[in-house]
Write an enzyme that holds these catalytic residues in place. Structure first.
Site: not given
Length: 497
Positions: A149, A173, A176, A226, A281, A382
């Site tokens: 995202f 993909k 969402e 992640s 990240c 994290e």
């Protein structure tokens, strides 16, 4: 309410699974759209479209591929404002940050435009009498990407432009939570002349992800997200015979030595820790301060942090926007209260922050924690939010041991005026990307992005030369064109003479 559909075979395709997910505006907290979730059958339809398109795209000329990519680059540049607005509306990041994301994605499109240079291959002549050997690289077929995202445009552009330049077809993909940018990227690719089925977009949740990982006609999968999901993607994908590159999470450290320019270090810490609300990240989440550096550095960071303007991403005055969801905001805030309970000093507490007129938004102010130790949850996990921890150490050796003990090894930075110390650090630190007086060392497009340890699963980093190698496979062709006078039978083992 607007519904974001799939893009299959060169056109929008409405979802038929009957399952939808909400798409929120993080600044207001309101649901503004919904996105169709693909079933396994809908993923299969996208793969079939990609497989059919590969029959011609895979054998298309480099000239044809690059002509489409050059046009695509023009269209992306012309629509960068529109793409940035879509990112801000669904992710919440400020408009300037969204524009920067599009610009960094464009770097990879530009790299893909130069694919003829990357696919030249090698030739050795006369390795034996009238024998030549050529090494070439060929496309894989249908490949897929699963993206996060936090960079709705940039990370997909890390993947599909290079993949299709190499002759593959692609199934994307996206997250969402932020589906609109990926859909727009597919629309513009079609406008640029990309043949139907070469790029497909399917939205969805774990059902779609598992359908991609298990599909027998998908040769390779790229992932950014992640660490737990990256490990799952790698394990499941490889178990199904796929080539997988899965980039995971991070806990990036910034080492500040006593001789560093503390104003530069403080500016850099602010930018790297709180930019994009810490949802990246490559964010710096830990400052490692050596010796007497900590007190003055923390003072300079706090002075700057107190002046940051937090607000809606579409407000030009905003420097930091909201977090992606309310659930994530609450989780990030829990690390601040948890750190205090575990003995850290909360220099700035960003939990409970609100913006007037946007009280239902997913707001979190910046937080700064001092005297953090490796045993605390705020250090171990994290957080993926605007929380910066300061760990105090006495020596460089203590610092490097601390950093190398981390299970992650994505990015890191050192701030110093000492070239010898910097060189030693870049050789000794266990991370895939290193910055020297650069807080977020994301490589330019023609180098590759990727970490070490639990920040990467698979053998290839993303984009750059590693990306070309990931999306192609090597073949060696040995050729002999004998003279008409040659002949005879020889059953012996081939020898080089």
């Amino acid at each position: 309410m607007k519904t974001i559909s799939h893009w299959i075979g060169g056109k929008p395709v409405e979802g038929v699974s009957g399952n939808f997910g909400p798409v929120y505006n993080p600044a207001t907290g309101a649901q503004e759209k919904q996105v169709a979730f693909a079933s396994a059958d809908e993923v299969d339809a996208a793969v079939r479209a990609a497989k059919e398109a590969f029959k011609t795209w895979g054998s298309s000329s480099l000239a044809k591929r690059t002509s489409v990519l050059f046009k695509y680059r023009e269209l992306l540049d012309a629509h960068r404002e529109e793409i940035a607005q879509l990112i801000t509306a669904e992710h919440g990041k400020v408009h300037s940050d969204a524009l920067g994301e599009v610009a960094r994605g464009l770097e990879i499109v530009e790299l893909a435009c130069g694919i003829p240079e990357k696919l030249k291959g090698e030739l050795s002549t006369q390795v034996s009498t009238r024998v030549d050997v050529a090494a070439i690289r060929q496309s894989l077929g249908v490949v897929a990407g699963i993206t996060p995202f936090n960079f709705p445009a940039m990370v997909p552009m890390w993947m599909f432009p290079l993949a299709i330049a190499c002759g593959n077809t692609f199934v994307l993909k996206p997250s969402e939570k932020v589906p609109s940018a990926a859909f727009k990227l597919a629309e513009l690719a079609a406008e640029a002349g990309l043949p139907d089925g070469v790029l497909n977009v399917v939205n969805g949740d774990k059902v779609a992800v598992d359908a991609i990982l298990e599909h027998p006609d998908i040769a390779a999968v790229s992932f950014v997200g992640s660490t737990p999901i990256a490990r799952y993607i790698h394990t499941t994908g490889t178990a199904n015979g796929k080539r997988v590159q899965a980039l995971g999470g991070a806990k990036n450290h910034m080492l500040v030595l006593p001789d560093a320019d503390l104003d530069l270090a403080a500016d850099s810490a602010i930018n790297a820790a709180y930019g994009s609300a810490g949802e990246r990240c490559m964010a710096i989440s830990v400052v490692v301060a050596v010796g007497e550096t900590a007190d003055p550095l923390i003072g300079k960071i706090k002075e700057r942090a107190d002046k940051l303007r937090i607000g809606p991403g579409d407000d030009p005055a905003s420097e930091m926007g909201p977090l992606i969801t309310k659930v994530h905001r609450d989780k990030v805030a829990s690390y601040v209260t948890g750190a205090a309970a575990q003995g850290a000093d909360v220099v700035i507490d960003g939990s409970g922050y609100t913006v007037e007129g946007y009280e239902d938004g997913h707001w979190m102010g910046v937080s700064l924690l001092d005297h953090v130790t490796p045993e605390m949850d705020a250090y171990k996990d994290e957080i993926f939010g605007p929380v910066l921890s300061v760990v105090r150490v006495e020596t460089y050796d203590e610092a490097i041991a601390l950093m190398n003990n981390s299970p992650w090894g994505n990015g890191t930075a050192i701030f110093t005026r000492d070239g010898g110390a910097a060189r030693r650090f870049q050789m000794e630190v266990e991370a895939g990307m290193v910055g020297v007086n650069v807080p977020i060392p994301v490589p330019v497009g023609y180098h590759s992005f990727g970490g070490w340890k639990d920040s990467l699963f698979g053998d290839h980093h993303i984009y750059g030369n590693d990306g070309v190698h990931f999306y192609t496979r090597g073949k060696v062709v040995t050729t002999r064109w004998p003279d008409p006078s040659d002949g005879g039978i020889n059953l012996g083992f081939p020898s080089h003479h």
